[in-house]
Every structure is written in structure tokens, then in C-alpha cells.
Design a protein around this motif. Sequence first.
Motif, PDB file in Angstrom:
ATOM      1  N   HIS A   1       0.830  -1.210   0.000  1.00  0.00           N
ATOM      2  CA  HIS A   1       0.000   0.000   0.000  1.00  0.00           C
ATOM      3  C   HIS A   1       0.863   1.258   0.000  1.00  0.00           C
ATOM      4  O   HIS A   1       0.483   2.284  -0.585  1.00  0.00           O
TER       5      HIS A   1
ATOM      6  N   GLU B   1      -9.361   4.328   7.632  1.00  0.00           N
ATOM      7  CA  GLU B   1     -10.132   3.775   6.514  1.00  0.00           C
ATOM      8  C   GLU B   1      -9.311   2.761   5.727  1.00  0.00           C
ATOM      9  O   GLU B   1      -9.790   1.672   5.382  1.00  0.00           O
ATOM     10  N   ASP B   2      -8.044   3.098   5.457  1.00  0.00           N
ATOM     11  CA  ASP B   2      -7.200   2.183   4.689  1.00  0.00           C
ATOM     12  C   ASP B   2      -6.821   0.956   5.518  1.00  0.00           C
ATOM     13  O   ASP B   2      -6.737  -0.156   4.982  1.00  0.00           O
TER      14      ASP B   2
ATOM     15  N   LEU C   1      -8.679  -0.477   7.770  1.00  0.00           N
ATOM     16  CA  LEU C   1      -9.858  -1.339   7.757  1.00  0.00           C
ATOM     17  C   LEU C   1     -10.033  -2.027   6.408  1.00  0.00           C
ATOM     18  O   LEU C   1     -10.430  -3.193   6.343  1.00  0.00           O
ATOM     19  N   ARG C   2      -9.724  -1.323   5.340  1.00  0.00           N
ATOM     20  CA  ARG C   2      -9.832  -1.935   4.012  1.00  0.00           C
ATOM     21  C   ARG C   2      -8.828  -3.077   3.862  1.00  0.00           C
ATOM     22  O   ARG C   2      -9.167  -4.179   3.387  1.00  0.00           O
ATOM     23  N   ILE C   3      -7.582  -2.837   4.258  1.00  0.00           N
ATOM     24  CA  ILE C   3      -6.563  -3.892   4.196  1.00  0.00           C
ATOM     25  C   ILE C   3      -6.962  -5.059   5.102  1.00  0.00           C
ATOM     26  O   ILE C   3      -6.825  -6.229   4.736  1.00  0.00           O
TER      27      ILE C   3
ATOM     28  N   GLY D   1      -9.917  -6.055   5.853  1.00  0.00           N
ATOM     29  CA  GLY D   1     -10.986  -6.817   5.227  1.00  0.00           C
ATOM     30  C   GLY D   1     -10.480  -7.767   4.159  1.00  0.00           C
ATOM     31  O   GLY D   1     -11.064  -8.833   3.938  1.00  0.00           O
ATOM     32  N   VAL D   2      -9.378  -7.409   3.491  1.00  0.00           N
ATOM     33  CA  VAL D   2      -8.767  -8.300   2.507  1.00  0.00           C
ATOM     34  C   VAL D   2      -8.160  -9.514   3.207  1.00  0.00           C
ATOM     35  O   VAL D   2      -8.200 -10.637   2.699  1.00  0.00           O
TER      36      VAL D   2
ATOM     37  N   PRO E   1     -11.088  -6.801  10.539  1.00  0.00           N
ATOM     38  CA  PRO E   1     -11.530  -5.437  10.856  1.00  0.00           C
ATOM     39  C   PRO E   1     -12.057  -5.301  12.273  1.00  0.00           C
ATOM     40  O   PRO E   1     -11.778  -4.303  12.950  1.00  0.00           O
TER      41      PRO E   1
ATOM     42  N   GLU F   1     -16.940  -8.552   7.640  1.00  0.00           N
ATOM     43  CA  GLU F   1     -15.877  -7.543   7.606  1.00  0.00           C
ATOM     44  C   GLU F   1     -16.380  -6.108   7.678  1.00  0.00           C
ATOM     45  O   GLU F   1     -15.596  -5.176   7.898  1.00  0.00           O
ATOM     46  N   LEU F   2     -17.692  -5.896   7.488  1.00  0.00           N
ATOM     47  CA  LEU F   2     -18.278  -4.555   7.573  1.00  0.00           C
ATOM     48  C   LEU F   2     -18.791  -4.376   8.993  1.00  0.00           C
ATOM     49  O   LEU F   2     -19.774  -4.991   9.389  1.00  0.00           O
TER      50      LEU F   2
END
Length: 302
Positions: free
Chosen positions: A83, A129-130, A132-134, A136-137, A143, A158-159
Motif C-alpha cells: 500500500h 479507513e485504509d 480497515l480496508r486492508i 478486510g482483505v 476489521p 468484515e463490515l
Amino acid sequence: MTARTVRAPAKINLHLGVGAPREDGYHPLLTVYQAVGLYDDLTVRPADDWSVDLEVPDWMAGVVLPALDDNIVTRAARLLAAHHGIEPRGAVHVAKCIPVAGGMAGGSADAAAALVALDRLWGTGTSDEDLLRIAGVLGSDVPFALVGGSAVGTGRGELVEPVADVGTWWWVAVPSDRGLSTPAVYRHFDELVPDAPADPPPADRLVAALAAGDPHALAAALHNDLQEPAIDLRPELGDLLARGEAEGALRGIVSGSGPTCVFLCESSDAARAVAGAMTDDAHPAVLVTHGAVAGAHLVTYG
């Protein structure tokens, strides 16, 4: 750069509703997570290359990390480094207390801890935000390991959306010395519930119990759609749940896909009494814990 230690909690699924598998093979989930005070500590130090080692308590003797390239901590490091366009470097030490392969998201906790610790070590300043996005992957539970507290999870889990929780909840966790394959439990769920709804229903009664701080209401609302298939695969889990309730727990439930069973108790004293009664040769490590607690966070000493 100095060493960074991050502590990340185990989770319990207070409610786990499972829908029919989607076209991508994943099951839609409606879950209510609670972070509890069983922790893995992850320490990372500067290094010229990448390494991960493991420390476990006596009751986890025999537990080993997956191969370096397959380890979720390594995957977290690579995603965070990519990232920011840098090489992943660091020496990681994982001190485990969360049961391994037990349905309490120990691997997810380690991944979340790695993201927080490496972000600090590398000085990359990743936004929430990033992160949490990572996360979730990396996996459905990662998360929440960042967020902690009590929260509703949707999608694959994951949400994450925090919910009001005014209680202090006391739990007894009884790990198993044999793991239980999560994919096998989901496959058995599909066999047992071929007409599962596309979307699992909401958990309004449980969320209301958290907001009221009532342990009896929470006990009555605990729910896990994976409990029946887990017990069908491992009948002794059903016997263990019945035993814990007979010893005074308000309610027992399989944690996630199992095989750890957790028992809600009315107070800390009640939890210690239940744990004492359930400790035996077959279950030498019975753990008392409480929730809700914070997600992955930096630990400072001195």
C-alpha cells in the motif's frame, strides 16, 4: 525506530446468523461480535529482513506457526508495505494467549496487531479507513479485531458497525486440544440447512440486551447458526455445553465455528466457580475473561 508492541483481543460471536452461499462461495453473515480480554501480544523490531517467531503458554504446547509465506502476519505486512510502496522488513514476535484454531479469531487478532505495529514501526501513517480496508482483505474477522468493543458485522463479517454496550460481561472459555475446520463446518451447515435465507435476519433482541446491560436477557438471545453443524461433527461439544450450564453458567455457546465453547456467567465470582468446576484432565486450560474490551492497541511499559 524502536520496538512496538500491540495487544489484540479475542472475539466471541454473540450472534452468528448465516445465509445461503453466494455465487463467490462466501456465506453472507449477520453477526454481533464482542472483544474479550484474552490477548495476543505482537512485538516488532527493526530488522534488515523479515521474520516471525512464536511464544505459547504451556497449555498450547505443540502449536506452531504456519510457514513464513503462509502466515497471516506476513500477509498483513506485505499488504501494508505494498500500500505504501515499500519493502516489508521487521522481526516479529507473537506471544499467544488466544486459543489457536478455536473460533475466537486468534489469527485475525495477530493480523490486526501486525497492521497497527508495523504502521507505527515504519512511520507510514495509514488512515483508519485504509487499515480497515486492508484488514478486510486479510479476513472477515480482522476489521473487528481493529475496532474491538461490541459491534454488528455484515457482508462476510468484515463490515463493522459498533453498537451500544453498557454491560460488563463475564465469560468462561473452554478450548479444545483438537481444532475444527471452519470450511468443514460451513459445508456441513449447507448440508443441514439447504434452504438457508439469502440474507440472515437481524439480531435486534441481542443488540437490545447489550444496550440494557442485562446478562439474563443476553443469555437468552445468544445464537449461533454454526453450532448445530459443529456439534454434529463433534458431539462432545454438545455435552460440554450442557455441563457448563449445569455448573451454573447462564448459557453456553460454541464460539464461531468452534471448537472453543464459551459460557456467559452472571458475575466474576460465578465465572470463577464455573471455571473451577470445569477444569479437569480433559480440559486443563479453562479461561475466565470479560468483555467488551478495546481492539488492537499499542502497549507501553513503564
